[in-house]
Motif scaffolding. Structure first.
Motif, mmCIF file in Angstrom:
data_model
loop_
_atom_site.group_PDB
_atom_site.id
_atom_site.type_symbol
_atom_site.label_atom_id
_atom_site.label_comp_id
_atom_site.label_asym_id
_atom_site.label_seq_id
_atom_site.Cartn_x
_atom_site.Cartn_y
_atom_site.Cartn_z
ATOM 1 N N ASN A 278 -3.863 -0.095 8.151
ATOM 2 C CA ASN A 278 -4.520 -0.143 6.844
ATOM 3 C C ASN A 278 -4.674 1.249 6.246
ATOM 4 O O ASN A 278 -4.371 1.478 5.070
ATOM 5 C CB ASN A 278 -5.879 -0.819 6.993
ATOM 6 N N SER A 279 -5.123 2.212 7.055
ATOM 7 C CA SER A 279 -5.322 3.583 6.564
ATOM 8 C C SER A 279 -4.002 4.251 6.214
ATOM 9 O O SER A 279 -3.889 4.948 5.202
ATOM 10 C CB SER A 279 -6.068 4.403 7.617
ATOM 11 N N HIS B 137 -2.847 5.748 2.508
ATOM 12 C CA HIS B 137 -2.416 7.123 2.261
ATOM 13 C C HIS B 137 -1.038 7.182 1.618
ATOM 14 O O HIS B 137 -0.831 7.912 0.639
ATOM 15 C CB HIS B 137 -2.413 7.906 3.568
ATOM 16 N N LEU B 138 -0.087 6.435 2.142
ATOM 17 C CA LEU B 138 1.274 6.521 1.611
ATOM 18 C C LEU B 138 1.401 5.878 0.233
ATOM 19 O O LEU B 138 2.001 6.446 -0.678
ATOM 20 C CB LEU B 138 2.252 5.876 2.588
ATOM 21 N N LEU B 139 0.834 4.675 0.066
ATOM 22 C CA LEU B 139 0.898 4.027 -1.249
ATOM 23 C C LEU B 139 0.148 4.854 -2.283
ATOM 24 O O LEU B 139 0.568 4.943 -3.447
ATOM 25 C CB LEU B 139 0.316 2.615 -1.168
ATOM 26 N N VAL C 223 -8.455 -2.642 -2.133
ATOM 27 C CA VAL C 223 -8.752 -3.484 -0.970
ATOM 28 C C VAL C 223 -8.672 -2.668 0.318
ATOM 29 O O VAL C 223 -9.589 -2.724 1.161
ATOM 30 C CB VAL C 223 -7.775 -4.678 -0.918
ATOM 31 N N THR C 224 -7.600 -1.883 0.484
ATOM 32 C CA THR C 224 -7.470 -1.090 1.707
ATOM 33 C C THR C 224 -8.561 -0.030 1.808
ATOM 34 O O THR C 224 -9.049 0.273 2.906
ATOM 35 C CB THR C 224 -6.087 -0.422 1.768
#
Length: 389
Positions: free
Chosen positions: A206-207, A211-213, A358-359
């Motif tokens: 999830n983390s 970070h990437l998105l 959400v994340t």
């Protein structure tokens, strides 16, 4: 002396490192609380914006009868007016005719004989016509349907009275700050900046996804947030580029004004006078109203005002806040006329903020759960016997 100089350098380096750490921690708090407190608003705002990128496709999927046209050849505006008049309800008057730019139906909007008492955009009866034949394809209320609901949701979160539009504008400002702070937090604090592209920066999926998105969407989100805030606050942003809003008639009041019962000038004559002054494709025709007895014909990018009494045409001045920069901001925000590549970017730019919201909430919740578990483990350890049996 030598050792004191080294100590002073170490102290300066330590202070700079602490300042950088404190600034990063401050940005983290700003980024975190924007996401947590506004997630419930950002998610519907983002998803509705993504859906509206494909407005015509969405409307066509929900209302296919409106798009069963037999071609794109256009007739004279008078032919569409005659067909629409046959479907007017009691007391309704023609208000606006819009010609399709990239296929689709001709639309005619009809308004009630008296201006509505309730606030907000005026309700219209929409008549959809086949371009080559002027055959009526559908008749519906402008205030009904899923697409209209999505439009109002994105523009004002379904909050009436102008407060919703203002709230959406401030959400744009908040998302602007979030995109900048997110990029700051993505940047690795140690090592080369390329380390930021590593998938396993955090122990959980999830983390890493967040970070990437967050990095890949940061620039499009910055543009969409800026343009959204610009649309909501045209006076402020217009003044920054020398296109501020001078005082003038209330546009909403003009839109709510009832059309005249019977225009003196035939619609085809009004269009002929307008196209003699401005060259281009006729996009829309607005009927004279009881507050402004002039036709408004949109020819290409310019609006031509045609007096209903004597037919004198004049190029209308650009609306306040609707200069070249403001028009570009609207196109960048909606993707209209910007090509499939940018439209796809805008669509993804609407989906990913909802995913990031959400994340981000999940990351915050897991951190709370871990921090809450530590005191419980400490309490258990304190109650445990010090020795064995």
């Amino acid at each position: 002396m030598f050792f004191s100089a080294i100590a002073a350098e170490d102290e300066d380096g330590y202070e700079k490192q602490m300042t950088k750490y404190q600034l990063r921690r401050w940005w983290f708090q700003v980024h975190k609380w924007i996401g947590i407190t506004l997630a419930v608003l950002i998610i519907p705002l983002s998803l509705s914006g993504a859906a509206l990128v494909w407005h015509d496709a969405l409307d066509g999927a929900i209302n296919p009868q409106r798009y069963r046209t037999t071609g794109s050849t256009l007739r004279t505006p008078g032919a569409y007016v005659a067909a629409a008049r046959a479907r007017l309800g009691p007391g309704e008057r023609l208000a606006m005719l819009t010609l399709p730019e990239h296929g689709g139906p001709v639309t005619v909007a009809a308004a009630p004989a008296r201006a509505p008492d309730r606030p907000g955009p005026p309700q219209r009866t929409m008549i959809y016509l086949d371009p080559p034949t002027a055959r009526v394809l559908d008749v519906a209320s402008s205030a009904a349907g899923l697409v209209r609901f999505v439009h109002v949701l994105h523009g004002s979160l379904q909050i009436p009275g102008g407060w919703g539009r203002m709230l959406v504008g401030w959400l744009g400002v908040a998302m602007l700050v979030s995109s900048v702070s997110g990029l700051w937090l993505w940047w690795p604090s140690v090592g080369r900046w390329t380390r930021g592209f590593r998938w396993r920066r955090r122990p959980d999926t999830n983390s890493n996804l967040h970070h990437l998105l967050g990095f890949w969407i940061s620039l499009p989100l910055f543009v969409l947030s800026l343009t959204g805030a610009w649309i909501a606050f045209p006076t402020f942003f217009g003044a920054l580029v020398g296109q501020g809003n001078p005082r003038g008639p209330d546009r909403m009041m003009q839109a709510r004004a009832a059309p005249v019962a019977a225009a003196r000038l035939p619609v085809d004559v009004a269009v002929a006078r307008a196209t003699a002054l401005a060259h281009g494709k006729v996009r829309s025709i607005t009927w004279p109203t009881e507050k402004k007895p002039d036709w408004a014909v949109q020819v290409g990018p310019r609006s031509v005002s045609v007096a209903d009494d004597d037919g004198v045409a004049a190029l209308a001045p650009e609306r306040a806040g609707q200069g070249g920069v403001a028009r570009l901001m609207r196109r960048l925000h909606s993707g209209e006329g910007m090509g499939p590549v940018w439209q796809t970017i805008v669509f993804i730019g609407g989906i990913l903020p909802a995913v990031l919201a959400v994340t981000g909430v999940i990351m915050w919740w897991r951190t709370r759960a871990r921090s809450g578990a530590k005191p419980r483990l400490s309490a258990v350890a304190e109650r445990a016997p010090a020795g064995g049996l």
